[in-house]
Scaffold this active site. Sequence first.
Site, mmCIF file in Angstrom:
data_model
loop_
_atom_site.group_PDB
_atom_site.id
_atom_site.type_symbol
_atom_site.label_atom_id
_atom_site.label_comp_id
_atom_site.label_asym_id
_atom_site.label_seq_id
_atom_site.Cartn_x
_atom_site.Cartn_y
_atom_site.Cartn_z
ATOM 1 N N ASP A 10 0.863 -1.175 0.000
ATOM 2 C CA ASP A 10 0.000 0.000 0.000
ATOM 3 C C ASP A 10 0.912 1.242 0.000
ATOM 4 O OD1 ASP A 10 -2.388 1.612 0.447
ATOM 5 O OD2 ASP A 10 -1.694 1.800 2.504
ATOM 6 N N LYS A 51 -11.227 6.305 -2.839
ATOM 7 C CA LYS A 51 -11.694 7.566 -2.277
ATOM 8 C C LYS A 51 -13.156 7.867 -2.578
ATOM 9 C CE LYS A 51 -8.444 8.438 0.317
ATOM 10 N NZ LYS A 51 -8.503 7.014 0.673
#
Length: 277
Positions: A10, A51
């Site tokens: 990540d 998001k």
Amino acid sequence: MPAIKAVIFDWAGTMVDFGSRAPVAAMRIVFGEAGVPICDEVIRRYMGRAKREHVVAILSEHSVAARWRAAHGAAWAETDVDTLMEALEPAMLREASAMAELVPGALHTVRELGDAGIRIGSTTGYTRTMMAGILPRAASQGYSPEVTVCAGETAAGRPAPLMVWKALVELGVWPASAVVVVDDAPVGAEAGRHAGCWTVGVAASGNGLGLSRDEYDALPPTERMTRLKRIADDFAAAGTDVVVPTVAELSRALAIIERRCAANEGPGSECCAIELG
């Protein structure tokens, strides 16, 4: 050949941005400008997701939805999500670029992996636009993964395994059981588990604590360990294989995974190993 062929990292809270603070700052700004201020706790509750999904999850909270209706005279709709995302893209670009310093020890870990012949890829809940400042800043510090898969580049984000699978396809690495996914959020570890990979959670540098490096270092040792253990328990509940403080200690996690591979064990075959000391 190593038992481990690739590691998929990540980004925010794992390799850069100790404390994963950029998304919180950007979300706070955007929702505030929309007339619906939100607290850090609400923002952090959904970290690790793409998001747009993150924004929808926040708006779906009862208290936020009620305040949105009060401020705008109607319930939020997909068009409102579009508007928020239009504002979030530049805000995230600005905040994420400013906080793109590598987590201490990350570069050493990357070099160790390279020396061992282990490939490096990455996935992120950020869109490609949001990553525009991070990628060159990370490269200037010595970190350039072979592959970066961003939010919106697969049909679904975390906890779906699609971003991990896309990274593996682009790397040309298989089987998934020879890959380790490293993330600071349980939802990212879930994605790795669903992909059939080994999973490592990082407890100190990410969303769980949400502290800068200086704030983390200032914690009294007993309080630090108590808080790390709580985060490790969350990772264990998500089926994570190993938990370490940061990617600086990844070699400890990989040693555990290598031993399990040598014993013909697969991902998720044993209870979570916690290496916080």
